[in-house]
Enzyme design. Structure first.
Site, PDB file in Angstrom:
ATOM      1  N   LYS A  53       0.843  -1.210   0.000  1.00 32.55           N
ATOM      2  CA  LYS A  53       0.000   0.000   0.000  1.00 32.55           C
ATOM      3  C   LYS A  53       0.874   1.254   0.000  1.00 32.55           C
ATOM      4  CE  LYS A  53      -3.850  -2.365   2.138  1.00 32.55           C
ATOM      5  NZ  LYS A  53      -4.499  -2.822   3.351  1.00 32.55           N
ATOM      6  N   GLN A  97      -4.892  -1.472   9.529  1.00 25.68           N
ATOM      7  CA  GLN A  97      -4.712  -2.793   8.917  1.00 25.68           C
ATOM      8  C   GLN A  97      -5.323  -3.862   9.829  1.00 25.68           C
ATOM      9  OE1 GLN A  97      -3.347  -3.422   5.779  1.00 25.68           O
ATOM     10  NE2 GLN A  97      -4.130  -5.482   6.160  1.00 25.68           N
ATOM     11  N   ASP A 120     -11.101   3.301   3.989  1.00 22.72           N
ATOM     12  CA  ASP A 120     -11.627   1.949   3.779  1.00 22.72           C
ATOM     13  C   ASP A 120     -13.147   1.955   3.665  1.00 22.72           C
ATOM     14  OD1 ASP A 120      -9.774  -0.071   3.455  1.00 22.72           O
ATOM     15  OD2 ASP A 120      -9.329  -0.213   5.600  1.00 22.72           O
TER      16      ASP A 120
END
Ligand code: NDP
Length: 305
Positions: A53, A97, A120
């Site tokens: 990422k 995460q 997200d």
């Protein structure tokens, strides 16, 4: 002949569209969009995801920052780290995460991310925006699937779509996004009766279950478009014999394991009109959409249309 929907190709398109948007943000604000990734503990798979990422962010000229915390981090300490990121002006997106260590309440942590930095799209506020059809960050994997369908000019409107899986991360947002595109949507899960006959009503079948090759020829209407979100590692020879052809079985014997989705690879290639392979289908889209979400959060925060 079934068409293979190539996730790497769509990922590259989405990434190349990000570049001018990053440049425009830099020109307007004097700084690149900033993504902070919070990693707690030392899960090797998570470390790989986080590295890719931040690497992708750097490739696109964005600012990617990783905050690595030990597995013993207390929930309150983690909440304080997130609050500091919420306050930092140059951070446009915050990603926690998953999975988090067991002693940490993941729901509480995800709730603490400022909704306008929730790249997200997992915050209940943003889930609410999605379910009411309002603009906001969308969960990356299902949003990437919509991009894939549109870019391959697959009609969604008026089609019967069946989503197998109802997680907050994939299944539910996928269903809402398909609904927003005017599909007629059915959601299936582990308590669904006669899964196969419901799946066979699908013009667009999305599998987000996490069970190797659960969906077979019994579940696929001939000509359906099949999107396979699952990523499963097959390690048993008996299981491999059920799933793979002779060539792939030889690969399995050489490597000792192989990845497979939630859909039987031979059956889907034979019956569908188009499908996403595993690997190389849905997987590559997720990070590209994360970058796009970060840019969009930066654009919204700076008032750029
Ligand atoms: P979850 O485990 O959170 O959800 C799985 C869903 O599948 C649940 O809703 C569950 O039902 C349902 N389910 C389980 N068994 C069955 C069954 N036998 N029949 C019908 N439904 C069933 O998984 P995620 O949604 O997080 O992920 C799904 C898969 O997608 C995984 O393989 C994951 O690795 C992969 N994934 C891939 C990504 C990518 O970038 N390609 C990104 C995210 C996930 P119930 O709710 O009743 O328990």
């Amino acid at each position: 002949m079934s068409r293979i929907l190539d996730g790497n190709r769509i990922r590259d398109q989405i990434k190349s569209e990000c570049l001018p948007r990053v440049e425009r943000l830099v020109a307007r604000t004097g700084r690149p969009p900033g993504l902070a990734v919070v990693l707690v503990g030392d899960n090797p798979a998570s470390e790989v995801y986080v590295r890719s990422k931040t690497k992708t962010a750097a490739e696109l000229g964005m600012m990617g920052e990783t905050i690595t915390l030990p597995a013993s981090t207390e929930e309150d300490e983690l909440l304080a780290v997130i609050e500091a990121l919420n306050q930092r002006r140059e951070i446009d997106g915050i990603l926690i995460q998953l999975p988090l260590p067991h002693h940490v309440d993941a729901q509480r942590v995800l709730l603490s991310v400022a909704p306008d930095k929730d790249v997200d799209g997992f915050h209940p506020y943003n889930a609410g925006l999605l379910s009411t059809g309002r603009e906001g960050p969308r969960p990356c994997t299902p949003a990437g699937i919509i991009q894939m369908l549109k870019r391959y000019e697959i009609t969604i409107e008026g089609k019967n779509a069946v989503v197998v899986g109802r997680s907050d991360i994939v299944g539910k947002p996928m269903a809402f996004l398909l609904l927003q595109e005017n599909a007629t949507v059915t959601i299936c899960h582990s308590r669904t009766h006669d899964l196969a006959s419901i799946c066979r009503t699908a013009d667009i079948l999305v599998a987000a279950v996490g069970r190797p090759a659960l969906l077979t020829e019994d579940h696929i209407k001939p000509g359906a478009v099949v999107i396979d979100v699952g990523i499963n590692r097959v390690e048993s020879r008996v299981e491999a014999e059920r799933i793979f052809d002779a060539k792939r079985l030889a690969d399995f014997d050489r490597r000792g394991s192989l990845l497979v989705g939630d859909v039987h690879p031979g059956d889907v290639a034979r019956l569908s009109s188009a499908y996403t392979p595993v690997p190389g289908g849905v997987g590559p889209l997720t990070i590209a959409m994360l970058m796009r979400n970060t840019i969009e959060c930066a654009e919204r925060r700076t008032g750029i249309e």
